[in-house]
Design an enzyme around this catalytic site. Structure first.
Site, PDB file in Angstrom:
ATOM      1  N   CYS A 148      16.439  84.558  50.645  1.00  0.00           N
ATOM      2  CA  CYS A 148      15.906  85.497  49.653  1.00  0.00           C
ATOM      3  C   CYS A 148      17.042  86.231  48.955  1.00  0.00           C
ATOM      4  O   CYS A 148      17.594  87.195  49.490  1.00  0.00           O
ATOM      5  CB  CYS A 148      14.958  86.490  50.305  1.00  0.00           C
ATOM      6  SG  CYS A 148      14.227  87.675  49.143  1.00  0.00           S
ATOM      7  N   CYS A 151      16.271  89.908  48.156  1.00  0.00           N
ATOM      8  CA  CYS A 151      16.370  90.794  49.319  1.00  0.00           C
ATOM      9  C   CYS A 151      17.821  91.083  49.674  1.00  0.00           C
ATOM     10  O   CYS A 151      18.189  92.228  49.945  1.00  0.00           O
ATOM     11  CB  CYS A 151      15.688  90.156  50.526  1.00  0.00           C
ATOM     12  SG  CYS A 151      14.014  89.560  50.240  1.00  0.00           S
ATOM     13  N   ASP A 152      18.653  90.051  49.712  1.00  0.00           N
ATOM     14  CA  ASP A 152      19.978  90.172  50.300  1.00  0.00           C
ATOM     15  C   ASP A 152      21.138  90.119  49.306  1.00  0.00           C
ATOM     16  O   ASP A 152      22.240  90.569  49.625  1.00  0.00           O
ATOM     17  CB  ASP A 152      20.173  89.065  51.348  1.00  0.00           C
ATOM     18  CG  ASP A 152      19.153  89.161  52.473  1.00  0.00           C
ATOM     19  OD1 ASP A 152      18.735  90.291  52.787  1.00  0.00           O
ATOM     20  OD2 ASP A 152      18.769  88.117  53.020  1.00  0.00           O
TER      21      ASP A 152
END
Length: 369
Positions: A148, A151-152
């Site tokens: 992701c 997300c990261d």
């Protein structure tokens, strides 16, 4: 050993942000929800708490100015659900019968009858199954390996670094393009000599000066060190079979997601990939009394905050349904628990036997004259 029978008004399957939010809302409504989740299993990649359990820093969930660890966030979700009286059960569901209400779920130890069912089983990232890909400490998952970018990608460990994205579809192009906001360079590794992505996504990636494509190449191994995480990848040219090491700091696997819906196939309406279809105005499915929330019905956003939002919606929909109030179905109708249909203009109620009853006193008065 005979199974034990449990009868519940609200049963939730899944303990990620969607399932736990649904539990919090339905428990606060005094519906005494039962939340069922699969036991931890490394081979099947199941972890109570969902995908955030394999995420390190979460910096985009509202309310945590300094960020929070994914597992820590899910512990807080669970504590809140427990505080309001949610009942938890860790069992593999072997069979689900949605043909009639109460809906029946079977495990090795229990038969569970549910007046309403909230499906929050999520979706699993597809992985390559190569060395170094597994979660720490067996690999570098969560320490340089991610599925992701949203997300990261913004994390400090990936900023101004060289990153690798694996895949050739829209997901890969979207991830690679997003990562160029932070990375010094993004290498897209693809097994073929052309992409599967849509034309507009391809053009966007091709025009980006920070993206470099490595064609006809397979990712064989993710390399790294326990202290520093990912340090590179071992690539194999699929035409010449020559292998080489490409130094990098992060690897993003972007070969798609698989919704966890096998248990319900043939019973509930899904799209061609397997995501559950829900109403555009509610979380209702094509089966009255069954609601779906989170990544199991969302192939677009796949964020913790959006999953939590639909978990709230599912709980409110289930509560409304149990209160004998109409809920918007997948077809756009509004239906009550008794099977009464409300016409789109809200003027007439169609009862289960087909009888049409005016819905407003003004209409009733006019019909009596």
């Amino acid at each position: 050993m005979p199974t034990q029978t449990l009868d519940r008004e609200v049963v939730i399957i899944g303990s990620g942000p969607a399932g736990l939010t649904a539990a919090i809302y339905s428990a606060r409504a005094n519906l005494k929800p039962l939340l069922i989740d699969a036991p931890p299993d490394a081979e099947k990649q199941t972890t109570p708490g969902g995908q955030l359990m394999i995420t390190t820093d979460v910096e985009n969930y509202p309310g945590f100015a300094e960020g929070i660890q994914g597992p820590e966030l899910m512990v807080e979700f669970r504590k809140q659900a427990e505080r309001f009286g949610t009942e938890f059960l860790e069992e593999w569901i072997t069979e689900a019968d949605l043909s009639q209400r109460p809906f029946r779920l079977e495990t090795s130890n229990y038969t569970i009858n549910a007046e309403t069912l909230i499906i929050a089983t999520g979706a699993s990232a597809k992985w390559l199954g190569i060395p170094g890909e597994a979660k720490v400490p067996n690999g570098y998952g969560g320490h340089g390996v991610s599925a992701c970018a949203t997300c990261d990608g913004p994390l400090p460990g990936f900023r101004n670094k060289e990153l690798v994205v694996v895949g050739g579809g829209d997901t890969a192009m979207e991830e690679a393009t997003f990562l160029t906001r932070y990375a010094a360079r993004v290498y897209v590794v693809h097994r073929r000599d052309k992409l599967r992505a849509s034309k507009i996504m391809q053009e966007k990636a091709f025009k980006n000066p920070k993206i470099e494509f490595i064609w006809n190449t397979g990712l064989e191994e993710i390399l790294g060190e326990a202290e520093h995480g990912v340090t590179g990848v071992r690539l194999k040219d699929l035409q010449t079979t020559v292998e080489r090491v490409l130094p990098c700091t992060g690897v993003f696997i972007a070969i798609g997601h698989k919704p966890n819906t096998d248990l319900f196939k043939g019973q509930i309406e899904m799209d061609e990939v397997g995501y559950i279809k829900t109403s555009h105005r509610s979380t209702a499915t094509n089966i009255q009394g069954v609601f779906a929330c989170g990544d199991v019905q969302d192939s677009t956003y796949r964020q913790a905050v959006t999953a939590a939002g639909t978990g709230c919606m599912a709980a409110l929909d289930a509560e409304r349904y149990l209160d004998h109030l109409p809920v918007v179905t997948l077809e756009g109708d509004e239906v009550t628990i008794e099977g009464e249909h409300l016409t789109p203009d809200h003027q007439v109620i169609i009862e289960p036997d087909g009888t049409m009853v005016p819905n407003h006193t003004t209409v009733l008065a006019s019909t009596k004259k």
